[in-house]
Design a protein around this motif. Structure first.
Motif, PDB file in Angstrom:
ATOM      1  N   GLY A 296       0.817  -1.210   0.000  1.00 26.27           N
ATOM      2  CA  GLY A 296       0.000   0.000   0.000  1.00 26.27           C
ATOM      3  C   GLY A 296       0.849   1.258   0.000  1.00 26.27           C
TER       4      GLY A 296
ATOM      5  N   THR B 255      -2.562  -2.240  -4.886  1.00 26.92           N
ATOM      6  CA  THR B 255      -3.606  -2.073  -3.868  1.00 26.92           C
ATOM      7  C   THR B 255      -4.518  -3.301  -3.811  1.00 26.92           C
TER       8      THR B 255
ATOM      9  N   SER C 261      -3.919   1.514   1.468  1.00 25.19           N
ATOM     10  CA  SER C 261      -4.598   1.161   0.220  1.00 25.19           C
ATOM     11  C   SER C 261      -6.035   1.692   0.201  1.00 25.19           C
TER      12      SER C 261
END
Length: 404
Positions: free
Chosen positions: A188, A210, A223
């Motif tokens: 992320g 993500t 994310s």
């Protein structure tokens, strides 16, 4: 570093002195051999004179023999011990060759296997950096000297992001993931660095990162936040609301970023024509997650009392058993504070994305570092895997060498 090279130079001179002694002795031996050769020449000249006098009839045979015996005795007196000296000449060239090769080979070996860069870096870490640029320079040298250190790469990447250098941060996160594995939190943060490095333009790589992060951890906060931003800027307001609501439900109640995210949700609802005052329902059990933590009783093994100093730094931190290698919570003490009881909780998290309450099992570690380097020290202690919310105080004894 000048003191290191002075010490190395003195040791080298001492070694060369031992190597050069045979060579200096060899010069004296050469002088003795030259004198011996002269004595032999004089002996032969004396024999020639005696033979001429004998032939001329000026010497009797008895006198001739006595003269030759005297000349031989004088030669033996002058060359006594010469055989031993000549034998020492056989190794005269070896010390000279060694004296030339030892410094060259020693420097080459140290250049290849030595750690002068790490020594210099350890000395720098004993002083607080005066500027953020100096701190970044130290971290850059740290990853160069210890390219396998995941913690050094993580701190460098975070520092790059805080200084609005997302392209450098993305490269650091990529290297970190190559070392530490594809952890959801790191994926992320890598996607976030790429997003800002590419001027907030969404790409297939960011989507893949993500998606992979949320597959590994559906509540991965970076994310969720990043996908919400990308959806909002793409005018996909319902998607943005969905991502941000999931994010708010994950964050602790006292997290300061909650208000900003709820403001973003309100703006997205306004874009959809909904009331801006709509609130996100707080998840059940949030307070319990926030309060979850561990109590640690940190002690120094009595056998190490003479090996540490009261001013040495003690780092107490928790790491996830299954997750990123970076610490989840950290406390800093000194050896003079030991024994000490400390508490580790989400309030001690290094970043909002990595909190104790996000993981089921952790391991506690304590590290003593004389130069204040959290990445490497002299002594350490560690615990067995612990479940979060462990009610009893955990005893952590520092009793092991901290080897890389």
């Amino acid at each position: 570093m000048i003191d290191f090279w002075i010490g190395a130079g003195l040791l080298l001179l001492a070694a060369l002195a031992f190597l050069m002694l045979p060579l200096l002795r060899g010069r004296r031996v050469q002088a003795e051999e030259d004198r011996t050769a002269l004595n032999v020449a004089l002996y032969e000249e004396r024999l020639g004179e005696l033979a001429a006098q004998r032939a001329a009839g000026t010497l009797t045979l008895e006198q001739f023999e006595m003269g030759r015996a005297d000349a031989a005795r004088e030669l033996l007196d002058d060359t006594e011990g010469g055989e031993t000296r000549r034998n020492s000449d056989l190794g005269r060239a070896v010390p000279l060759i060694a004296a030339i090769l030892v410094p060259l080979i020693g420097y080459g070996l140290y250049s290849h296997w030595g750690a002068s860069d790490k020594l210099q870096l350890a000395r720098e870490f004993t002083e607080q950096p005066k500027t953020i640029e100096e701190m970044i320079a130290r971290l850059e040298r740290a990853v160069k000297a210890q390219p396998e250190s995941t913690e050094a790469w993580y701190f460098l990447a975070r520092t790059y992001m805080s200084q609005e250098r997302p392209a450098d941060a993305a490269a650091a996160y990529e290297q970190l993931i190559n070392l530490a594995g594809r952890q959801p939190e790191l994926l992320g943060q890598w996607a976030q660095a790429l997003y800002f490095a590419e001027d907030r333009q969404w790409s297939a790589q960011m989507q893949q990162l993500t998606d992979e992060a949320l597959k590994g951890d559906p509540n991965e906060v970076t994310s969720l936040g990043l996908l919400g931003i990308a959806a909002y800027e793409g005018e996909r307001f319902e998607e943005a609301i969905a991502f941000w609501e999931r994010l708010v439900a994950t964050l602790p109640v006292e997290d300061p970023s909650r208000e900003a995210i709820q403001g973003g949700i309100a703006r997205a609802r306004e874009q959809l024509g909904e009331p801006a005052s709509a609130r996100v329902k707080e998840p059940a059990g949030e307070t319990a997650a926030v309060d979850a933590g561990l109590k640690v009783d940190v002690r120094l093994d009595a056998a190490l009392t003479d090996d540490v100093q009261p001013t040495d730094t003690v780092f107490v931190f928790a790491r996830a058993m299954s997750g990123p290698p970076m610490p989840l919570a950290v406390k800093r003490l000194t050896v003079a504070d030991l024994p000490a009881t400390v508490s580790l909780s989400d309030a001690d998290a290094m970043t909002p994305q990595l909190r104790l309450s996000n993981f089921e099992q952790v391991r506690l570690l304590a590290r003593i570092s004389r130069d204040g380097n959290a990445l490497q020290g002299e002594w350490k202690g560690s615990s067995e895997p612990l479940a979060l919310g462990h009610d009893d105080t955990v005893e952590l004894i520092i009793n092991q060498p901290d080897t890389p």
